[in-house]
Write an enzyme that holds these catalytic residues in place. Structure first.
Site, PDB file in Angstrom:
ATOM      1  N   TRP A  52       0.836  -1.208   0.000  1.00 53.18           N
ATOM      2  CA  TRP A  52       0.000   0.000   0.000  1.00 53.18           C
ATOM      3  C   TRP A  52       0.862   1.246   0.000  1.00 53.18           C
ATOM      4  O   TRP A  52       0.588   2.212  -0.718  1.00 53.18           O
ATOM      5  CB  TRP A  52      -0.974  -0.017   1.177  1.00 53.18           C
ATOM      6  CG  TRP A  52      -1.877  -1.203   1.124  1.00 53.18           C
ATOM      7  CD1 TRP A  52      -1.919  -2.250   1.983  1.00 53.18           C
ATOM      8  CD2 TRP A  52      -2.861  -1.479   0.107  1.00 53.18           C
ATOM      9  NE1 TRP A  52      -2.865  -3.157   1.570  1.00 53.18           N
ATOM     10  CE2 TRP A  52      -3.449  -2.722   0.434  1.00 53.18           C
ATOM     11  CE3 TRP A  52      -3.293  -0.809  -1.043  1.00 53.18           C
ATOM     12  CZ2 TRP A  52      -4.461  -3.304  -0.341  1.00 53.18           C
ATOM     13  CZ3 TRP A  52      -4.283  -1.382  -1.818  1.00 53.18           C
ATOM     14  CH2 TRP A  52      -4.861  -2.615  -1.470  1.00 53.18           C
ATOM     15  N   ASP A 112      -1.301   7.092   6.588  1.00 55.26           N
ATOM     16  CA  ASP A 112      -2.348   6.146   6.185  1.00 55.26           C
ATOM     17  C   ASP A 112      -2.603   5.235   7.392  1.00 55.26           C
ATOM     18  O   ASP A 112      -1.770   4.392   7.725  1.00 55.26           O
ATOM     19  CB  ASP A 112      -1.860   5.341   4.972  1.00 55.26           C
ATOM     20  CG  ASP A 112      -2.833   4.223   4.571  1.00 55.26           C
ATOM     21  OD1 ASP A 112      -3.887   4.079   5.224  1.00 55.26           O
ATOM     22  OD2 ASP A 112      -2.523   3.500   3.599  1.00 55.26           O
ATOM     23  N   LYS A 128     -12.124  -1.390   7.976  1.00 53.35           N
ATOM     24  CA  LYS A 128     -11.504  -2.205   9.024  1.00 53.35           C
ATOM     25  C   LYS A 128     -12.201  -1.907  10.351  1.00 53.35           C
ATOM     26  O   LYS A 128     -13.107  -2.611  10.733  1.00 53.35           O
ATOM     27  CB  LYS A 128     -10.003  -1.940   9.128  1.00 53.35           C
ATOM     28  CG  LYS A 128      -9.156  -2.808   8.267  1.00 53.35           C
ATOM     29  CD  LYS A 128      -9.130  -2.418   6.843  1.00 53.35           C
ATOM     30  CE  LYS A 128      -8.031  -3.152   6.127  1.00 53.35           C
ATOM     31  NZ  LYS A 128      -8.017  -2.912   4.718  1.00 53.35           N
TER      32      LYS A 128
HETATM   33  N1  PMP Z   1      -3.798   1.276   2.994  1.00 62.21           N
HETATM   34  C1  PMP Z   1      -3.821   0.183   3.775  1.00 62.21           C
HETATM   35  C2  PMP Z   1      -2.949   0.125   4.971  1.00 62.21           C
HETATM   36  C3  PMP Z   1      -4.700  -0.866   3.465  1.00 62.21           C
HETATM   37  O1  PMP Z   1      -4.750  -1.961   4.246  1.00 62.21           O
HETATM   38  C4  PMP Z   1      -5.508  -0.772   2.319  1.00 62.21           C
HETATM   39  C5  PMP Z   1      -6.443  -1.888   1.914  1.00 62.21           C
HETATM   40  N2  PMP Z   1      -7.254  -2.331   2.832  1.00 62.21           N
HETATM   41  C6  PMP Z   1      -5.433   0.378   1.537  1.00 62.21           C
HETATM   42  C7  PMP Z   1      -4.566   1.377   1.909  1.00 62.21           C
HETATM   43  C8  PMP Z   1      -6.286   0.537   0.301  1.00 62.21           C
HETATM   44  O2  PMP Z   1      -7.560   0.800   0.704  1.00 62.21           O
HETATM   45  P1  PMP Z   1      -8.793   0.878  -0.327  1.00 62.21           P
HETATM   46  O3  PMP Z   1      -9.066  -0.509  -0.768  1.00 62.21           O
HETATM   47  O4  PMP Z   1      -9.871   1.469   0.525  1.00 62.21           O
HETATM   48  O5  PMP Z   1      -8.401   1.771  -1.442  1.00 62.21           O
END
Ligand code: PMP
Length: 354
Positions: free
Chosen positions: A101, A168, A192
């Site tokens: 991520w 994030d 989450k």
């Molecule tokens: N950052 C983290 C730490 C994640 O775990 C995730 C996915 N769950 C994301 C970003 C991406 O999130 P999204 O699927 O809402 O775009």
């Protein structure tokens, strides 16, 4: 019987929240209308939005001068919006590369300027949190990922920073106390610890915006959403409503301080078994182990079939590890009861006795 849900996300939500949410789909507020068939500008929904925002402020002790937004596009959209709104034209920003991520966030920043990577744990498949780097003061901002969902690592301390600090917190927000005043922008996908997928929480210090010299497209400009209270366009009403219910549940439980203690007990229980039982080993560096996502392997692969049958029969779901790590990942978000963790630990115990 409800399964013991260890899914990494979307993931377990409190049962009482799911019940209230399902009721609101049929009849919201006893108005004989569904929550999802009324206007987002109607009084009942405006109240939901206001309450969701004020619960975020209360639970995280958000100081004055910050806005709380419920946006769309997931945390992935924030990878771009952060850079759009904070990186100057031809600017640069510092990033830690602590997982898939974080890497995607770096890619977005590089599409607008230069992302300097300060701490990089890709050399060991991201099984640790890099430390000891110095954040240059001439970057537009510093970006980190507090919890790396795939690899089960978590920042226990945040570096001191003389530039803007962005985080994030998708997979550990509301799970432990953080000092929001140390951050200039925090974002997290809802799916989450907050609610269903479909909305993204952004907490941003108002005064940091509007300084890039860039013409930002309307929907990507945080100021658009701040000026309209997250109602510039139709917000995702159901995810915001369920988030509000989950935050209310958390408040009734004693807030972030109370859940942090429970999360620590759950983590101690499971990591204790991983370290005690010779059939298992953790994949993350000890000092960086996540209290949300616990990644572990079998030391004896011949036991895999037996273990998979045993946890399945125990009613456990969602513990398959991410393909890039393998093994198992037990995600223990706020709504996961300690009793479910105990069922997993008992199953691991039973495998040893087998
Ligand atoms: N950052 C983290 C730490 C994640 O775990 C995730 C996915 N769950 C994301 C970003 C991406 O999130 P999204 O699927 O809402 O775009």
């Amino acid at each position: 019987m409800k399964k013991h849900n260890f899914s990494a996300g979307p993931c377990i939500l409190p049962q009482v929240v799911l019940k209230k949410a399902s009721e609101a789909i049929l009849n919201f507020n006893d108005d004989d209308l569904s929550l999802i068939e009324i206007s987002h500008r109607s009084k009942p929904f405006v109240e939901v939005m206001n309450k969701a925002q004020s619960l975020v402020k209360e639970l995280l002790e958000v100081p004055d001068g910050y806005s709380v937004l419920f946006l769309q596009g997931g945390a992935s959209m924030e990878f771009l919006m952060v850079a759009m709104n904070l990186m100057k034209v031809d600017g640069k920003a510092a990033y830690t590369n602590t997982g898939a991520w974080a890497k995607k966030a770096i890619t977005e920043a590089n599409s607008l300027g230069e992302a300097i990577v300060l701490g990089d744990s890709s050399d060991k498949n991201y099984n640790y949190i890099p430390k000891g780097y110095t954040i240059p003061s001439d970057v537009d901002y510093f970006h980190c990922t507090s919890n790396n969902t795939i690899y089960g690592t978590q920042m226990k301390v945040f570096p001191s920073c003389s530039t803007l600090m962005v985080c994030d917190m998708s997979s550990d927000i509301f799970s432990r106390k953080v000092d929001v005043s140390k951050f200039d922008l925090i974002y997290a996908g809802a799916q989450k610890n907050m609610g269903p997928a479909g909305t993204t929480l952004v907490i941003v210090k108002d005064e940091i915006l509007g300084n890039t010299g860039r013409n930002i497209p309307t929907m990507l400009d945080y100021n658009t959403h701040i000026s309209k209270g997250s109602m510039f366009n139709t917000p995702p009403v159901f995810p915001i409503y369920v988030s509000m219910l989950t935050l209310e549940w958390l408040k009734n439980l004693g807030g972030v301080e109370a859940i942090e203690k429970i999360n620590q007990q759950k983590a101690d229980l499971l990591y204790g078994e991983i370290d005690r039982n010779p059939l298992f080993e953790g994949t993350a560096a000890m000092e960086d182990r996540s209290n949300m996502n616990v990644c572990f392997l079998l030391t004896d692969s011949s036991k895999e079939g037996a273990f998979n049958t045993m946890w399945d029969e125990a009613g456990i779901s969602g513990i398959k590890g991410h393909r890039s790590v393998g093994g198992y990942r037990a995600s223990m978000y706020n709504a996961m009861p300690i009793e479910s963790v105990q069922v997993l630990v008992d199953t691991m115990n039973k495998l040893e006795e087998n």
